[in-house]
Design an enzyme around this catalytic site. Structure first.
Site, PDB file in Angstrom:
ATOM      1  N   PHE A 133       0.848  -1.186   0.000  1.00 12.69           N
ATOM      2  CA  PHE A 133       0.000   0.000   0.000  1.00 12.69           C
ATOM      3  C   PHE A 133       0.886   1.239   0.000  1.00 12.69           C
ATOM      4  O   PHE A 133       1.863   1.314   0.748  1.00 12.69           O
ATOM      5  CB  PHE A 133      -0.949   0.005   1.201  1.00 12.69           C
ATOM      6  CG  PHE A 133      -1.953   1.110   1.105  1.00 12.69           C
ATOM      7  CD1 PHE A 133      -2.972   1.058   0.156  1.00 12.69           C
ATOM      8  CD2 PHE A 133      -1.850   2.235   1.903  1.00 12.69           C
ATOM      9  CE1 PHE A 133      -3.888   2.100   0.030  1.00 12.69           C
ATOM     10  CE2 PHE A 133      -2.765   3.272   1.782  1.00 12.69           C
ATOM     11  CZ  PHE A 133      -3.777   3.201   0.841  1.00 12.69           C
ATOM     12  N   ASP A 204       1.730  -5.009   8.281  1.00 10.52           N
ATOM     13  CA  ASP A 204       0.602  -4.083   8.243  1.00 10.52           C
ATOM     14  C   ASP A 204      -0.657  -4.945   8.141  1.00 10.52           C
ATOM     15  O   ASP A 204      -0.854  -5.650   7.144  1.00 10.52           O
ATOM     16  CB  ASP A 204       0.727  -3.137   7.051  1.00 10.52           C
ATOM     17  CG  ASP A 204      -0.380  -2.093   7.016  1.00 10.52           C
ATOM     18  OD1 ASP A 204      -1.449  -2.330   7.608  1.00 10.52           O
ATOM     19  OD2 ASP A 204      -0.178  -1.048   6.373  1.00 10.52           O
ATOM     20  N   LYS A 230     -11.317   0.145   9.202  1.00 12.45           N
ATOM     21  CA  LYS A 230     -11.753  -0.826   8.192  1.00 12.45           C
ATOM     22  C   LYS A 230     -12.601  -1.901   8.895  1.00 12.45           C
ATOM     23  O   LYS A 230     -13.729  -1.621   9.280  1.00 12.45           O
ATOM     24  CB  LYS A 230     -10.534  -1.390   7.466  1.00 12.45           C
ATOM     25  CG  LYS A 230      -9.771  -0.312   6.663  1.00 12.45           C
ATOM     26  CD  LYS A 230      -8.522  -0.878   6.012  1.00 12.45           C
ATOM     27  CE  LYS A 230      -7.688   0.184   5.310  1.00 12.45           C
ATOM     28  NZ  LYS A 230      -8.316   0.682   4.075  1.00 12.45           N
TER      29      LYS A 230
END
Lengths: 426, 426
Positions: A133, A204, A230
């Site tokens: 990301f 992560d 999330k």
């Protein structure tokens, strides 16, 4: 009906039946979802748990308004980062004192990558996946530029990560679930491989925590960060978390040494003395309103525990994603769209990604889909992304979502200019 | 009655009269203050503006709950850091595009101190005041330790700062208002002195923004940070702000290069490219709930503008603090407590600090005072601190607060063991 045979949903009625049999089915009512919406973007922003608004009202009106400054003690604000951290710890196979909630994922990547490099200062390389990301890449670039040429960032293709781990690698920094494809690294296997080469691992868990089973302890993971907004449903821009294995606590050293990470913040000493363990990862004052929303949101995971917990939720999401893929492939064959997520459910996060042969078509299709009440998102250059949050998604939602998708494809909605207009956030 | 003669309040009736004549008097009703409390701790946590709870409810239920991910565009969440930054800019003499809201004050000190050192990389010294707020000191220590021995932190007594500025100093880093004494640096004069020596200045406006007139533009200040939860009333742990003078925007470079500080966050590029100006100070996703509270809280400053704005609020607070000092000295003479804040109102922030000859007495007295409904705070080792937020404090509050203080001193409440028990947050 055998719930263990996920592809066996010949019609919508079987989905209704599966929802009735779902031990987590009742938890849908713990969320305040809008009418007429099928929400397949919980991997970008989790839905609103009903436990949140009353808690926020309480924190705002009573704790802040009436309690004022006294609430740092009386309402326990000062302990929120630890308290919420302990709740998250139970979802990711960590000990309560190994997780703290603070700042954003990006800021926590910075802290923990610094900390990991300080522990393995004899080595020079941070190894990561070229498709990681962007914020993880950008933060690593920012940190390494600051540290000078003695440290280097090595980015390789995701498939070549394991091969690239060698005895010059100080830290392997990976996002477990690829944000584009949904492909999942085997956390335990990669951690073990890194450790054999003497490297540390920083995970992560943005698309992992609250999504499926994660066992940082069993994997002997060194460091991890993750996102509050999330699958943990903490609300837009909710604070993030940071994990450090207890065996690294004594050597834990990070440069964002703010006052709340001090051993005695209210002694107002001139020199920084780190607090114990992960407490030293705190920096400035916690965003109490946002952190309280996250705290309240986690209550639903406590209610999920006796129904099967993260193991059960993982099994459910595998059924949902299998169903989505099966239905998509039978309903949307020949559309020029194809599933790019792994077919092996154990190698796939809670996500199904579909690539469009024409990126403009893909973007327009997603906008039309959102307008039709099926919310996913688009990731440049060409990916329609669908996330599956097992706490509030039903089998019928999946069935209906694919029906809508198939209809819009049949209608060739990408020919309509209104769906091609780009928005600021995609 | 002449409001310009602040010490002329012979009795409480004159305070009532002054409150009636106060152009900001009506704004007290914009705050939801608890009954029976006189709040002299707005310098630690501002009171709750009535505009905040409905906004938070709206953001939570409608924007998050109903809008879900769409609200990043539709509710403008993505622009919040700029929008709120522009509002704060108008309170501190900055241009709208010179201020951004992000992260905490501590994290922003880290970014801007890094950025300032990068601009003046030919010089080695960060000069600061040995009594600076600890988090500023700790963050500077963390950063400089990371940068290695080529950079040094030089701390000198507040009184010797100006003398210590020389041509080796890269950055002068100061908090304008001393958190212990309330003493105020002359922002323009010190900035000019630093510039004459070729140094840059980084101001911490924690106790300045929203408290009194600040004109960063007129002072040609280089960098500034400030707090959202003190005089700006943004709520516990509200996000902080960062200011960078436009002339430094092109060279602005900071290591916390997260994705929201990228020129095109949603292009998902592999390499960091900084966004324009202060936008590159953003890192991770903004804490929307907390930032929206701050946004809503700032509405009261817009209502204050036609009533005299920050200039009028500064004049009011000088009257309030003068009144407090006068009353304290006439009512509490011989108590062993003494005012340590500057007597010249132009050298004093919105704060009156009182030192106790016996620190234990001071701590106990503050606990008893809080229990009696007059809320200040205690700063180790020996300071009773009273903050004066001109938006919601009245002259009668000041009068009554000193009456209560005098009564508790007469009662020697520090002899009661219950007030001596230390709390986590002081």
């Amino acid at each position: 009906m055998d719930l263990q045979e996920p592809s066996r949903f010949p019609d919508r009625a079987h989905c209704v039946q599966a929802d009735r049999a779902d031990p987590f089915g009742a938890l849908v009512d713990d969320f305040d979802l809008p009418e007429g919406v099928i929400y397949l973007d919980g991997n970008s922003l989790g839905a609103l748990p009903r436990s949140v608004p009353p808690r926020i009202e309480e924190v705002t009106r009573r704790e802040w308004g009436e309690g004022l400054i006294r609430s740092w003690n009386d309402a326990g604000w000062i302990d929120l980062p630890r308290r919420v951290g302990a709740k998250i710890a139970s979802l990711i196979g960590a000990q309560a004192d190994e997780v703290i909630v603070a700042d954003s994922t990006s800021v926590n990547v910075y802290k923990l990558l610094s900390a990991a490099l300080a522990i393995r200062q004899d080595r020079s390389i941070v190894l990561t996946d070229s498709g990681n990301f962007p914020t993880d890449l950008y933060i690593a670039q920012g940190l390494l530029r600051q540290l000078g040429p003695s440290k280097q960032l090595l980015t390789v293709d995701r498939r070549d990560i394991v091969e690239a781990i060698n005895d010059q690698v100080a830290v392997v920094m990976l996002t477990q679930v690829d944000y584009r494809s949904g492909e999942k690294f085997d956390l335990a296997a990669v951690s073990a491989r890194a450790h054999r080469a003497g490297a540390l691992v920083l995970w992560d868990l943005a698309h992992s925590a609250g999504a499926f089973q994660v066992d940082l302890g069993a994997a002997q993971a060194d460091f991890a960060v993750g996102c509050g907004y999330k699958y943990l449903n903490g609300g837009p821009g909710a604070p993030a978390f940071a994990y450090v294995a207890r065996r690294h606590h004594d050597r834990l050293d990070q440069p964002l040494s703010g006052w709340l990470g001090h051993a005695e913040p209210f002694a107002f000493e001139s020199d920084y003395r780190p607090a114990s363990g992960v407490n030293r990862l705190m920096c400035g004052s916690p965003a109490v309103l946002s952190m309280s929303a996250l705290d309240a949101a986690l209550a639903v995971f406590e209610r999920a525990e006796p129904r099967g917990g993260m193991a059960g939720l993982e099994a459910k999401v595998q059924r949902l994603t299998e169903l989505f893929i099966d239905r998509f492939e039978s309903r949307c064959a020949g559309s020029g769209l194809r599933v790019i997520s792994p077919r092996n459910p154990n190698r796939r996060g809670n996500q199904v990604s579909i690539a469009a042969s024409d990126p403009e078509h893909g973007y327009a299709l997603m906008q039309a889909l959102i307008a039709a009440g099926v919310i996913g998102d688009f990731r440049a250059p060409d990916i329609l992304r669908f996330g599956f949050a097992p706490l509030y998604l039903r089998h019928v939602d999946v069935w209906d979502a694919v029906e809508t998708l198939a209809r819009l494809i049949d209608e060739r909605v990408w020919d309509e200019p209104r769906w091609r207009q780009r928005k600021a956030v995609t």
